[in-house]
Enzyme design. Structure first.
Site, short mmCIF file in Angstrom:
data_model
loop_
_atom_site.label_atom_id
_atom_site.label_comp_id
_atom_site.label_asym_id
_atom_site.label_seq_id
_atom_site.Cartn_x
_atom_site.Cartn_y
_atom_site.Cartn_z
N ARG A 177 -18.18 -3.61 8.75
CA ARG A 177 -16.85 -3.37 9.35
C ARG A 177 -16.88 -2.07 10.14
O ARG A 177 -17.46 -1.09 9.68
CB ARG A 177 -15.79 -3.27 8.25
N ARG A 232 0.82 -1.21 0.00
CA ARG A 232 0.00 0.00 0.00
C ARG A 232 0.85 1.26 0.00
O ARG A 232 0.30 2.37 -0.08
CB ARG A 232 -0.88 0.02 1.24
N ARG A 260 -9.77 7.29 5.58
CA ARG A 260 -9.06 6.30 4.77
C ARG A 260 -8.75 6.84 3.38
O ARG A 260 -7.71 6.55 2.81
CB ARG A 260 -9.86 5.00 4.69
N ARG A 298 -21.24 -1.80 2.23
CA ARG A 298 -20.49 -3.08 2.28
C ARG A 298 -20.89 -3.89 3.51
O ARG A 298 -21.02 -3.36 4.61
CB ARG A 298 -18.99 -2.80 2.31
#
Ligand code: ADP
Ligand code: ADP
Length: 218
Positions: free
Chosen positions: A161, A89, A172, A128
């Protein structure tokens, strides 16, 4: 022997695409986020350290993730290749990965970059849902389960999550997209980058990634 890297911003579809590619190549999926979430759930020292960063949407320090992830990559099941989901990343991680692979006569055969506009990512993450047993990925809008709240594949409960809620999602993006773009540039400069349009539906993205896989030595 194929090491394939899946690149994409949070919510781009890496975890969704990994299983089809892994099945196609007959190699395991090594997902850095799953590895860290397991450590958090188990309350290990790694989990406690990682959670401080994950809960704020920040990247876990390179030194920590490189150590843990490269150890996982060394396990016997990955000797024949692997799909890397969520690692590297940062450019530092990408270079550490290359050094480790080169020392073993291996290399990254392909970096598949799933490119999705930022505005779509926030919606995707809000919707999600993840299966609690095995991390299978669903979406309330674009990829719902057959029975509300239950994983089609293993019957376990679907969960959101903790880092897919509110402020962490935005953090993020801010924290993780700039280093991602450096990693994309890095693999482009090595000539192994394949960019796919991640706005397409799940099957089309899978088709584009599968067609990018070049058979041959790696
Ligand atoms: P990542 O692993 O890159 O964070 P995921 O695979 O978890 O991304 O996907 C993020 C969310 O977007 C999930 O809810 C997933 O079901 C959904 N999703 C994945 N790919 C697509 C797509 N091509 N179109 C629409 N929704 C998608
Ligand atoms: P996403 O599906 O949103 O891309 P992941 O499940 O891959 O997220 O990762 C969850 C979190 O774990 C990240 O937000 C980050 O805090 C941490 N993480 C995962 N992989 C790495 C990595 N390679 N380097 C640093 N932190 C990582």
């Amino acid at each position: 022997m194929t090491v394939l890297v899946l690149l994409g911003a949070p919510g781009a579809g890496k975890g969704t695409q990994a299983p089809a590619l892994a099945a196609r190549l007959g190699v395991p999926i090594l997902a850095s986020g799953d590895l860290l979430r397991t450590a958090v759930a188990e309350g290990t020292e790694l989990g406690r350290e990682a959670n401080r960063y994950m809960s704020r949407g920040q990247l876990v320090p390179d030194e920590t993730i490189v150590r843990v992830f490269l150890k996982r990559l060394d396990a016997p099941d990955a000797l024949g290749g692997a799909i890397l989901d969520g690692f590297p990343r940062t450019r530092i991680q990408a270079e550490a990965l290359d050094r480790a692979l080169a020392a073993a006569g291996r290399r990254v055969a392909l970096a598949g970059y799933i490119d999705v506009p930022l505005e779509d990512l926030v919606t995707r993450m809000a919707n999600r849902r993840i299966c609690s047993a095995n991390g299978h990925v669903y979406n309330l809008v674009s990829n719902p389960p057959a029975i509300v709240g239950i994983c089609d594949l293993d019957g376990s409960k679907l969960e959101q999550r903790v880092d897919d809620e509110g402020a962490t999602v935005r953090a993020r993006m801010v924290e993780q997209v700039p280093p991602l773009l450096e990693v994309v540039d890095y693999y482009r400069s090595l000539g192994v980058l394949k960019t796919v349009d991640g706005r397409e539906d799940i099957e089309s993205v899978a088709g584009a990634l599968v067609s990018a896989i070049q058979p041959g030595p790696a």
